[in-house]
Design a protein around this motif. Structure first.
Motif, PDB file in Angstrom:
ATOM      1  N   ASN A 118       0.731  -1.023  -0.012  1.00 51.75           N
ATOM      2  CA  ASN A 118       0.119   0.005  -0.025  1.00 51.75           C
ATOM      3  C   ASN A 118       0.900   1.303   0.249  1.00 51.75           C
ATOM      4  O   ASN A 118       0.661   1.978  -0.909  1.00 51.75           O
ATOM      5  CB  ASN A 118      -1.277   0.028   1.298  1.00 51.75           C
ATOM      6  CG  ASN A 118      -1.941  -0.929   1.213  1.00 51.75           C
ATOM      7  OD1 ASN A 118      -2.309  -1.597   0.158  1.00 51.75           O
ATOM      8  ND2 ASN A 118      -2.323  -1.461   2.418  1.00 51.75           N
ATOM      9  N   TYR A 176       1.232   4.138  -2.919  1.00 51.74           N
ATOM     10  CA  TYR A 176       1.131   5.671  -2.778  1.00 51.74           C
ATOM     11  C   TYR A 176       2.438   6.428  -3.001  1.00 51.74           C
ATOM     12  O   TYR A 176       2.218   7.424  -3.634  1.00 51.74           O
ATOM     13  CB  TYR A 176       0.959   5.773  -1.336  1.00 51.74           C
ATOM     14  CG  TYR A 176       0.911   7.040  -0.662  1.00 51.74           C
ATOM     15  CD1 TYR A 176       0.286   8.202  -0.702  1.00 51.74           C
ATOM     16  CD2 TYR A 176       2.153   7.200   0.122  1.00 51.74           C
ATOM     17  CE1 TYR A 176       0.477   9.663  -0.452  1.00 51.74           C
ATOM     18  CE2 TYR A 176       2.517   8.586   0.962  1.00 51.74           C
ATOM     19  CZ  TYR A 176       1.452   9.594   0.394  1.00 51.74           C
ATOM     20  OH  TYR A 176       1.754  11.068   1.054  1.00 51.74           O
ATOM     21  N   TRP A 225       2.444   9.285  -5.742  1.00 54.42           N
ATOM     22  CA  TRP A 225       2.830  10.791  -5.224  1.00 54.42           C
ATOM     23  C   TRP A 225       4.233  11.350  -5.948  1.00 54.42           C
ATOM     24  O   TRP A 225       4.027  12.424  -6.116  1.00 54.42           O
ATOM     25  CB  TRP A 225       2.954  10.547  -3.814  1.00 54.42           C
ATOM     26  CG  TRP A 225       3.115  11.850  -3.070  1.00 54.42           C
ATOM     27  CD1 TRP A 225       2.473  13.141  -3.399  1.00 54.42           C
ATOM     28  CD2 TRP A 225       3.955  12.239  -1.937  1.00 54.42           C
ATOM     29  NE1 TRP A 225       2.999  14.193  -2.380  1.00 54.42           N
ATOM     30  CE2 TRP A 225       3.763  13.695  -1.496  1.00 54.42           C
ATOM     31  CE3 TRP A 225       5.009  11.581  -1.160  1.00 54.42           C
ATOM     32  CZ2 TRP A 225       4.450  14.183  -0.446  1.00 54.42           C
ATOM     33  CZ3 TRP A 225       5.334  12.063  -0.057  1.00 54.42           C
ATOM     34  CH2 TRP A 225       5.324  13.264   0.137  1.00 54.42           C
ATOM     35  N   PRO A 240      -4.715   4.587  -2.695  1.00 55.17           N
ATOM     36  CA  PRO A 240      -3.086   5.478  -2.887  1.00 55.17           C
ATOM     37  C   PRO A 240      -3.432   6.744  -3.658  1.00 55.17           C
ATOM     38  O   PRO A 240      -2.831   7.567  -3.480  1.00 55.17           O
ATOM     39  CB  PRO A 240      -2.428   4.193  -3.705  1.00 55.17           C
ATOM     40  CG  PRO A 240      -3.038   3.142  -3.351  1.00 55.17           C
ATOM     41  CD  PRO A 240      -4.280   3.359  -3.022  1.00 55.17           C
ATOM     42  N   SER A 248      -2.452  10.252  -2.129  1.00 55.56           N
ATOM     43  CA  SER A 248      -1.653  10.995  -3.001  1.00 55.56           C
ATOM     44  C   SER A 248      -2.047  12.531  -3.174  1.00 55.56           C
ATOM     45  O   SER A 248      -1.293  13.311  -3.286  1.00 55.56           O
ATOM     46  CB  SER A 248      -1.338  10.253  -4.377  1.00 55.56           C
ATOM     47  OG  SER A 248      -0.647   9.144  -4.100  1.00 55.56           O
ATOM     48  N   SER A 261      -1.131   1.316   6.498  1.00 53.17           N
ATOM     49  CA  SER A 261       0.284   1.599   6.250  1.00 53.17           C
ATOM     50  C   SER A 261       1.051   0.963   7.441  1.00 53.17           C
ATOM     51  O   SER A 261       0.765   0.566   8.284  1.00 53.17           O
ATOM     52  CB  SER A 261       0.453   3.137   6.373  1.00 53.17           C
ATOM     53  OG  SER A 261       0.314   3.793   7.393  1.00 53.17           O
TER      54      SER A 261
END
Length: 294
Positions: free
Chosen positions: A71, A75, A79, A157, A161, A248
């Protein structure tokens, strides 16, 4: 005539005096907590006995760890792409504008960064709700009738982001803008004389000359991104349909510490996360020869 050795000693003391406040803060609020967590990771915090690598073995066997790592890296990949492409493009476009217009726009981009991450999450809970969002008509056109559908279709995600990009892009636009302003005007004028247009100047002249600033942004954003906690944690408080409390790696460490009371396992996971961030950041630094002087 002054003594060169005495002048060097004076300069050294001045440098030490300037660095000492930062070094004191780094020691007490940076190094000391890391060393404490490292020691704690080898302990059974219930009976306070030395356990060796038992805490590390325990957290590595947690079935949720691989999913949390996946995960976080999804992300971070989204990002960082948004940061590098979006901030690089915006900074180059702003640098091509007149100074007054560029300053106003940079300030407008910077202002959202003054909002804390927690407040941004609350803002996004409204933005993702078709009933009150200014993008409600778009969500309805896509067939997304409620916030849960919006989040599930966009994916966690991507949602996180977008939150992070809104929070951090403005500050980096200012930094990259400063780096672009440091480029010699003689270089730009020489490019124009050679027949380069604005796009060619931006891509072939300006971008290569500020790559270190973009690399620094990528390194710091990566280190910050793999430690994400606030966004999924607050989204989970709004309801498990929006996020999970163990989405997370940092959330998983939080669960160990404050739900299970196992601070040793939490410290083990935190130190492994820190080690991964340092290792990957050093690989990027030395792989790109970041500190080599041109």
């Amino acid at each position: 005539m002054s003594d060169p050795a005495a002048r060097r000693r004076k300069d050294r003391w001045f440098i030490v005096a300037m660095l000492s406040p930062y070094l004191a803060l780094l020691l007490f609020f940076g190094m000391a907590p890391v060393l404490y967590a490292l020691g704690l990771s080898f302990m059974d915090t219930i009976d306070w006995v030395f356990w060796g690598f038992t805490n590390y073995q325990f957290v590595l066997q947690d079935f949720r760890l691989i999913e949390s790592i996946t995960n976080v890296f999804q992300y971070v990949a989204i990002w960082l792409t948004m940061m590098l492409v979006g901030i690089g493009a915006l900074s180059l476009m702003l640098d091509a504008l007149p100074d007054r217009s560029a300053t106003v726009l940079r300030t407008s981009f910077f202002l959202p960064g003054a909002i804390t991450s927690s407040a941004i999450v609350i803002l996004w809970l409204f933005l993702l709700d078709p009933a009150v969002s200014p993008y409600g008509s778009l969500f309805e056109a896509l067939g997304w009738e409620n916030r849960q559908q919006v989040v599930s279709h966009m994916g966690y995600p991507m949602v996180f982001s977008l939150m992070a990009y809104l929070a951090y892009s403005g500050g980096w636009i200012v930094v990259i803008g400063g780096a672009l302003k440091g480029i010699s005007t003689e270089v730009i004028e020489a490019s124009r004389v050679d027949g380069a247009n604005q796009f060619q100047i931006a891509i072939r002249i300006k971008l290569p000359m500020v790559w270190r600033s973009l690399a620094l942004m990528a390194i710091l954003s990566f280190a910050n991104g793999i430690q994400m906690f606030v966004e999924p944690q607050l989204m989970a408080l709004a309801g498990r349909q929006y996020s999970r409390p163990d989405w997370s790696v940092n959330q998983l460490a939080f669960q160990y510490a404050f739900n299970l009371g196992d601070f040793g396992a939490s410290a083990a996971m935190s130190t492994m996360l820190l080690a991964a961030a340092i290792f990957i950041s050093l690989c990027v630094v030395f792989g790109t020869r970041f500190y080599k002087m041109d």
